[in-house]
Design an enzyme around this catalytic site. Sequence first.
Site, mmCIF file in Angstrom:
data_model
loop_
_atom_site.group_PDB
_atom_site.id
_atom_site.type_symbol
_atom_site.label_atom_id
_atom_site.label_comp_id
_atom_site.label_asym_id
_atom_site.label_seq_id
_atom_site.Cartn_x
_atom_site.Cartn_y
_atom_site.Cartn_z
ATOM 1 N N ASP A 109 -16.921 -2.758 -6.840
ATOM 2 C CA ASP A 109 -18.124 -2.345 -6.561
ATOM 3 C C ASP A 109 -18.587 -1.327 -7.884
ATOM 4 O O ASP A 109 -19.751 -0.892 -7.866
ATOM 5 C CB ASP A 109 -18.368 -1.730 -5.448
ATOM 6 N N THR B 52 -14.758 -5.166 2.900
ATOM 7 C CA THR B 52 -13.819 -4.351 3.021
ATOM 8 C C THR B 52 -14.486 -2.880 3.472
ATOM 9 O O THR B 52 -15.532 -2.769 2.968
ATOM 10 C CB THR B 52 -12.953 -3.974 1.782
ATOM 11 N N LYS B 53 -13.285 -1.830 3.877
ATOM 12 C CA LYS B 53 -14.199 -0.542 3.963
ATOM 13 C C LYS B 53 -14.639 0.014 3.036
ATOM 14 O O LYS B 53 -15.866 0.776 2.974
ATOM 15 C CB LYS B 53 -13.089 0.071 4.622
ATOM 16 N N PHE B 54 -13.833 0.059 1.944
ATOM 17 C CA PHE B 54 -14.416 0.533 0.525
ATOM 18 C C PHE B 54 -15.663 0.143 0.005
ATOM 19 O O PHE B 54 -16.502 0.640 -0.492
ATOM 20 C CB PHE B 54 -13.021 0.460 -0.315
ATOM 21 N N GLU B 55 -15.659 -1.433 0.000
ATOM 22 C CA GLU B 55 -16.956 -2.193 -0.335
ATOM 23 C C GLU B 55 -18.060 -1.483 0.617
ATOM 24 O O GLU B 55 -19.297 -1.425 -0.199
ATOM 25 C CB GLU B 55 -16.587 -3.679 -0.226
ATOM 26 N N LYS C 37 -13.795 8.440 -14.558
ATOM 27 C CA LYS C 37 -13.767 9.231 -15.912
ATOM 28 C C LYS C 37 -12.830 8.540 -17.052
ATOM 29 O O LYS C 37 -11.839 7.906 -16.737
ATOM 30 C CB LYS C 37 -13.046 10.519 -15.470
ATOM 31 N N GLU D 252 0.951 -1.038 -0.035
ATOM 32 C CA GLU D 252 -0.083 0.096 0.105
ATOM 33 C C GLU D 252 0.845 1.325 0.005
ATOM 34 O O GLU D 252 2.047 1.268 0.521
ATOM 35 C CB GLU D 252 -0.903 -0.111 1.150
ATOM 36 N N ASP E 162 -8.855 1.169 -7.204
ATOM 37 C CA ASP E 162 -9.582 2.690 -7.620
ATOM 38 C C ASP E 162 -10.074 2.575 -8.870
ATOM 39 O O ASP E 162 -9.345 1.971 -9.921
ATOM 40 C CB ASP E 162 -8.201 3.758 -7.506
HETATM 41 C C1 LIG Z 1 -10.337 2.332 -3.453
HETATM 42 S S1 LIG Z 1 -8.938 1.857 -2.226
HETATM 43 C C2 LIG Z 1 -9.552 0.154 -1.429
HETATM 44 C C3 LIG Z 1 -8.950 -0.268 -0.401
HETATM 45 C C4 LIG Z 1 -9.308 -1.348 0.315
HETATM 46 N N1 LIG Z 1 -8.724 -2.595 -0.502
HETATM 47 C C5 LIG Z 1 -10.721 -1.588 0.525
HETATM 48 O O1 LIG Z 1 -11.269 -2.377 -0.287
HETATM 49 O O2 LIG Z 1 -11.160 -0.849 1.462
HETATM 50 C C6 LIG Z 1 -7.651 1.291 -3.391
HETATM 51 C C7 LIG Z 1 -6.265 1.414 -2.459
HETATM 52 O O3 LIG Z 1 -5.102 0.986 -3.447
HETATM 53 C C8 LIG Z 1 -4.152 1.671 -3.110
HETATM 54 N N2 LIG Z 1 -3.209 1.549 -4.301
HETATM 55 C C9 LIG Z 1 -3.764 1.995 -5.675
HETATM 56 N N3 LIG Z 1 -2.593 1.545 -6.373
HETATM 57 C C10 LIG Z 1 -1.691 1.123 -5.692
HETATM 58 C C11 LIG Z 1 -0.459 0.703 -6.248
HETATM 59 N N4 LIG Z 1 -0.003 0.720 -7.511
HETATM 60 N N5 LIG Z 1 0.211 0.235 -5.260
HETATM 61 C C12 LIG Z 1 0.235 0.130 -3.930
HETATM 62 N N6 LIG Z 1 -1.140 0.551 -3.550
HETATM 63 C C13 LIG Z 1 -1.801 0.821 -4.444
HETATM 64 C C14 LIG Z 1 -4.603 3.053 -2.937
HETATM 65 O O4 LIG Z 1 -3.711 3.904 -2.271
HETATM 66 C C15 LIG Z 1 -5.989 2.813 -2.045
HETATM 67 O O5 LIG Z 1 -5.774 2.753 -0.700
#
Ligand SMILES: C[S@@+](CC[C@H](N)C(=O)[O-])C[C@H]1O[C@@H](n2cnc3c(N)ncnc32)[C@H](O)[C@@H]1O
Length: 229
Positions: A169, A207-210, A137, A83, A133
């Site tokens: 999602d 997950t939190k994001f879910e 867009k 992360e 992520d």
């Molecule tokens: C939308 S969040 C989802 C977090 C968690 N998996 C959840 O479901 O709650 C996506 C996470 O991926 C991390 N992330 C995105 N691209 C990354 C990369 N190339 N290397 C490490 N972390 C990355 C971002 O910092 C972010 O915290």
Amino acid sequence: MERQFPRRIKSYVTRAGRISAAQERALSEYGPALSVPYVAQQIDFAEVFDREAPTVVEIGFGMGETTAAIARARPDVNFLGIEVHTPGVGALMKQIVQDGLSNVRIIQHDAVEVLEHMIARSSLAGIHIFFPDPWHKARHHKRRLIQPPFIKGVVEHLAPEGYIHCATDWEEYAVQMLAVLEGEPGLSNLADGYATAVNPLVERPRTKFEARGLRLGHGVWDLVFRRRN
Ligand SMILES: C[S@@+](CC[C@H](N)C(=O)[O-])C[C@H]1O[C@@H](n2cnc3c(N)ncnc32)[C@H](O)[C@@H]1O
């Protein structure tokens, strides 16, 4: 030499993010024991985890609650969480210590570079990518992690029979994930299309994001594929 992962467009933006005092304390107190510094050099899992066990990488663990819950449920597996977001790294360290987990380590760096330089080929029992992520867009779609060159590199790092589990999602990203994973000749789908909760590999804590997506009325799509031998 040709790069294995040709894309250099980042899948994240570095956010300043508020870090709590407890997260900061966790970083300074437990960081040396729990984190593996990024170096462009292959690591030895037996050395990092102090034991021989199958190793699963999680890319983008966010605040890490799911990582810790899975690591509690699967003590025989090593989990290497990757992360970039500092508060999340601190939060997971705090949780690891609170739960007394010995099977989790963290690398705070771009996962694309970590896979390319630190992880041996054919070495991973699995890869988790939960709610990457979505980059809604169209002009940002190039930032999405799940794209053919990246997945090709991922497959090369899976052990034979190793699996990749993705979840999102965002329906339109789910469609892209399915097309990319089904289009990769080195993988086979364990489900007919999207995986369902009937598949034991899909069982994972929310997950939190879910949870946020569900509150907004989004659906959830899981995908589980195995490396062909
Ligand atoms: C939308 S969040 C989802 C977090 C968690 N998996 C959840 O479901 O709650 C996506 C996470 O991926 C991390 N992330 C995105 N691209 C990354 C990369 N190339 N290397 C490490 N972390 C990355 C971002 O910092 C972010 O915290």
